[in-house]
Design an enzyme around this catalytic site. Structure first.
Site, PDB file in Angstrom:
ATOM      1  N   GLN A 207      -4.789  -5.335   7.050  1.00  0.00           N
ATOM      2  CA  GLN A 207      -5.781  -6.275   6.526  1.00  0.00           C
ATOM      3  C   GLN A 207      -5.709  -7.625   7.242  1.00  0.00           C
ATOM      4  OE1 GLN A 207      -8.036  -5.182   4.683  1.00  0.00           O
ATOM      5  NE2 GLN A 207      -7.145  -3.300   3.899  1.00  0.00           N
TER       6      GLN A 207
ATOM      7  N   LYS B 192     -10.489  -0.422  10.391  1.00  0.00           N
ATOM      8  CA  LYS B 192     -10.627  -1.646   9.583  1.00  0.00           C
ATOM      9  C   LYS B 192     -10.962  -2.846  10.468  1.00  0.00           C
ATOM     10  CE  LYS B 192      -7.349   0.145   6.238  1.00  0.00           C
ATOM     11  NZ  LYS B 192      -8.015   0.377   4.958  1.00  0.00           N
TER      12      LYS B 192
ATOM     13  N   HIS C 232       0.870  -1.185   0.000  1.00  0.00           N
ATOM     14  CA  HIS C 232       0.000   0.000   0.000  1.00  0.00           C
ATOM     15  C   HIS C 232       0.908   1.237   0.000  1.00  0.00           C
ATOM     16  CE1 HIS C 232      -2.852   2.924   1.759  1.00  0.00           C
ATOM     17  NE2 HIS C 232      -3.824   2.076   1.471  1.00  0.00           N
TER      18      HIS C 232
END
Ligand SMILES: Cc1ncc(COP(=O)(O)O)c(C=O)c1O
Length: 418
Positions: free
Chosen positions: A216, A239, A136
């Site tokens: 993630q 998240k 990212h």
């Protein structure tokens, strides 16, 4: 398929999680998900369960006060609650000590902190930083900034055919000039899961540190930083079904203790005078200013929420949804799937002759919310030979209905585009 919540956070070794015996649809825990709406953008940000919303509301409407400063009872109580939350989050990621946990705004700030503070103090001209193609932008740009300032050089580990970081290739590239390796634990585009323990071994063999970007991974699988043997770990609360504006940097205490502050202000000092300032030990050294008090309470509630379901159960649930989605999409001949078969909760795809933005817009008409774009991973897009992908990402509230809605929506896209 559905998940259920346990009332206790610990299961006996022979107990079967309730999800396998008496399914309960968790979507009702999420007031912002209306009936019939398939929210498949959890990799961007997760929806919030009522428990998190309640914790935030309580924090502002009942118990609110500043922390670490007040002499009055409310502030002392809030300080206790704030530090209890730090201990809870430390336990959640297997951190040996809560003093190793720095509350930051999110993963982006955590990586910038390490790059500026650790990198600023340790990187010299000619030193090398190892990243990978799938990172990212938050795990690329902070390193570029410190590389420019320090004269260090960035190397980029390639990917395997199926979209994992190629650790065999990385092993051949690592040298004693490498001082830090910074990799995504789970790719936000491909869902590929890093063999983090092996990456730690490879980094340590050449004397480098390993930073894992766990954005993630933390919402999708059990994470134990001590067992992974990494040196820094970052993630974002939003998240993990928690609030925005709060995240976490974990680092080994001896590393944090040797790092200079990267921002100055109140609460991070030992003594201040115009002759000079001395600094508090970690974590306070890296938490200048008034912290996001209620955000920390919301993060704690999010941790309690996912622990009440069980991270193993969440991982199994999302893996099953990914398997179903990939199986259905691979049967459609104009659909190209990216990433490995066993990706964690995330499926990126492209439809021949249709821009991903059009895919996203048409799916939205069918009440299916996906992400379309470069996903803050432009080097990976170039590697895949595309400008953008469509991405469906799952959370605890999704179920087979959402996969069916996605597939029906994609079939509609194909009909519209002939
Ligand atoms: C793998 C990964 N790293 C870093 C980030 C940045 O997170 P944040 O914007 O919450 O700081 C994201 C967000 O999409 C991500 O998926």
């Amino acid at each position: 398929m559905s998940l259920s919540r346990r009332t206790s956070t610990s299961l006996g070794t022979n107990e079967v999680p309730r999800s396998l015996t008496s399914p309960l649809d968790l979507v009702s825990d999420f007031p912002a998900i209306p009936k019939g709406w398939s929210y498949l953008d959890t990799a961007a940000t997760a929806q919030k369960p009522q428990a998190v919303i309640d914790a935030i509301a309580r924090g502002y409407s009942e118990t609110y006060a500043t922390v670490h400063r007040g002499v009055y009872q409310r502030s002392s109580e809030m300080t206790l609650a704030f530090e209890a939350a730090r201990r809870r989050v430390a336990g959640f990621i297997g951190a040996p000590s809560p003093d190793e946990l720095i509350f930051v705004r999110g993963a982006t700030e955590g990586i910038n902190l390490v790059a500026q503070s650790w990198g600023g103090a340790n990187l010299k001209p000619g030193d090398r930083i190892m990243l990978s193609v799938l990172e990212h932008h938050s795990n690329i740009v902070p390193w570029q900034l410190i590389a420019e300032r320090s004269g260090a050089v960035i190397d980029v580990a390639p990917l395997t055919e199926d979209g994992r970081i190629d650790l065999d290739a990385m092993a051949g590239m690592l040298t004693e000039r490498h001082k830090i390796v910074a990799l995504a634990h789970v790719s936000n585009v491909l869902g590929s899961v890093l063999d983090a323990k092996r990456a730690a071994g490879l980094a340590h063999e050449v004397g480098a540190l390993l930073l894992l970007d766990g954005c993630q991974a933390v919402p999708r699988m059990p994470v134990d930083v001590a067992a992974l043997d990494c040196d820094f770990y970052v993630f974002s609360g939003h998240k993990l079904y928690g609030p925005t504006g709060i995240g976490l940097l974990w680092g080994r205490f001896e590393l944090l203790d040797a790092m200079p502050p990267w921002q100055g202000g109140g609460a991070m000092i030992d003594r201040v005078s115009f002759e000079g300032t001395t600094f508090a030990p970690p974590p306070a050294r890296f938490e200048p200013g008034t912290p996001h008090v209620v955000g920390v309470l919301g993060l704690e509630a999010a941790v309690e929420y996912v622990e009440s379901i069980g991270l193993d159960a969440i991982a199994a649930h999302e893996e099953a949804l990914v398997r179903e989605a990939r199986a259905a999409l691979s049967g459609l001949n104009s659909v190209r799937l990216f990433g490995p078969e066993d990706s964690a909760g995330i499926v990126s795809f492209a439809i021949e002759g249709v821009h991903p933005h059009d895919v996203g817009t048409i799916l939205d008409e069918s009440r299916v919310a996906i992400r379309a774009g470069h996903h803050c991973a432009q080097p990976l897009m170039r590697h895949l030979g595309v400008d953008a992908t469509a991405r469906a990402s799952f959370g605890v509230y999704n179920c087979r209905r959402d996969v069916e809605a996605l597939v029906a929506g994609i079939e509609r896209v194909r009909r519209i585009f002939g």
